[in-house]
Scaffold this motif. Sequence first.
Motif, PDB file in Angstrom:
ATOM      1  N   TRP A   1       0.748  -1.195  -0.035  1.00  0.00           N
ATOM      2  CA  TRP A   1      -0.044  -0.049  -0.141  1.00  0.00           C
ATOM      3  C   TRP A   1       0.982   1.359   0.055  1.00  0.00           C
ATOM      4  O   TRP A   1       1.822   0.991   0.560  1.00  0.00           O
TER       5      TRP A   1
ATOM      6  N   ALA B   1      -3.387   1.886   6.787  1.00  0.00           N
ATOM      7  CA  ALA B   1      -3.463   1.054   5.503  1.00  0.00           C
ATOM      8  C   ALA B   1      -4.514   0.084   5.889  1.00  0.00           C
ATOM      9  O   ALA B   1      -5.405  -0.322   4.991  1.00  0.00           O
TER      10      ALA B   1
ATOM     11  N   GLN C   1      -8.289  -0.530   4.113  1.00  0.00           N
ATOM     12  CA  GLN C   1      -8.622  -1.928   3.507  1.00  0.00           C
ATOM     13  C   GLN C   1     -10.221  -2.073   4.127  1.00  0.00           C
ATOM     14  O   GLN C   1     -10.953  -2.857   3.540  1.00  0.00           O
TER      15      GLN C   1
ATOM     16  N   GLY D   1       0.186  -3.991   4.410  1.00  0.00           N
ATOM     17  CA  GLY D   1       0.561  -3.044   3.309  1.00  0.00           C
ATOM     18  C   GLY D   1       1.918  -2.941   2.979  1.00  0.00           C
ATOM     19  O   GLY D   1       2.442  -1.948   2.419  1.00  0.00           O
TER      20      GLY D   1
ATOM     21  N   ALA E   1      -2.797   6.684  -2.422  1.00  0.00           N
ATOM     22  CA  ALA E   1      -3.621   5.888  -1.434  1.00  0.00           C
ATOM     23  C   ALA E   1      -5.222   6.186  -2.043  1.00  0.00           C
ATOM     24  O   ALA E   1      -6.007   5.143  -1.905  1.00  0.00           O
TER      25      ALA E   1
ATOM     26  N   SER F   1      -6.107   4.189  -5.168  1.00  0.00           N
ATOM     27  CA  SER F   1      -5.891   2.670  -4.678  1.00  0.00           C
ATOM     28  C   SER F   1      -7.125   2.120  -4.006  1.00  0.00           C
ATOM     29  O   SER F   1      -7.765   1.280  -4.170  1.00  0.00           O
TER      30      SER F   1
END
Length: 379
Positions: free
Chosen positions: A14, A48, A52, A63, A360, A363
């Motif tokens: 991550w 991170a 998720q 991550g 981030a 993602s």
Amino acid sequence: MTLPMFPVTMVGSWPRPQKLLAAQKSKYRGSLSDADFNRAADEAVLEALRFQVEAGLDVVTDGEQRRDNFFAFVAEKLAGVKLMKLSEMLDIVEDRAGFERILQTLDVPAYSITNATCVGRVERVKPLAADDLRFLKRHTGKPVKITLPGPYLLTRAMYVPSASAATYPTKEDLGVDVVRVLRAELEELVREGADFIQFDEPVLTELVFTQGQTRTFMCASLAARKDPREELEFAVSLFNQVVGGIHGVRIGLHICRGNWSTNESTLLRGSYHPLAAYLDRMKVDQLVLEYATERAGDVIPIAGKELGLGAANPRTETIESVQEVRQSLQRALQVFPAEKLWLNPDCGFATFSNRPVNSAQISFQKLKVLVAAAQTLRG
Ligand SMILES: [Zn+2]
């Protein structure tokens, strides 16, 4: 571990927050203690994790926030291994001009990437990932995936003849100790309750696509044999020695075609077909493969194994649509039974800490789309 249909997870890394990248720099300069670095990394891991959980992932990772990159971090944990900047590697590789050419062609900034190089007897003085697992498990009740560099990648990347041959005459000799180290790690991770352990072996595609003609920067110091079959046999043997007879955990194998650049034209191209016979023999529950990129070709059938279907490209700014991910899943359903299919991005979002392939926020959006697509197809 009870999981829904089409579980969604990450491949591993991550994007690290700026604060952590700064801490990492200070640590390598020697101006930050391990304890202070870990405080910054703990915070980043929790961030991170929040991303998720909020995205709705079924299995989470840390991550890889504590790692400089997906394999060089082992230098801090193992005796006999030294972290070398690629600029230092240039002084010891056999073919400096060839190496420099590779770095240029592949769009790799030599100053930003490091290699774990074998310089003596390799021994596990610290766990590679068991501490990371313990921290993660203290902060989530979700099933946890731990990533580790695979034994073939480690052996090839760490073996630099001018630095390693005094201890290990051949890379096969080094392989014996790499297997021992990874096996010990695996056993500890299982004891500590890891749900999913994934080994990364990105170099396997390089073997079949380049026939030993070129070398990736990861294994730049050591040319593969011209006949990839011998190397692939070596990879299968190492892998099965590490995982053979292990129970009570899901073992994964991730293979991609490189994830160091957002310039897709510098990354390798070709289908997984030439690897199929070898993957078939590897003692692995799940193959985590990239399929969102068209460079990977058709979904190959591997009987009896799960497929972690790469259905989002970690390197693009465009967010895939739910419809696109559903279509990928439907294509995979023609080859794999539904209960064997998982969803993930093609690779990590930041394989190399100082060269993330995405932000981030993007993602996070990509993970959310994977979850939404899985949900529409469940039931
Ligand atoms: Zn990958």
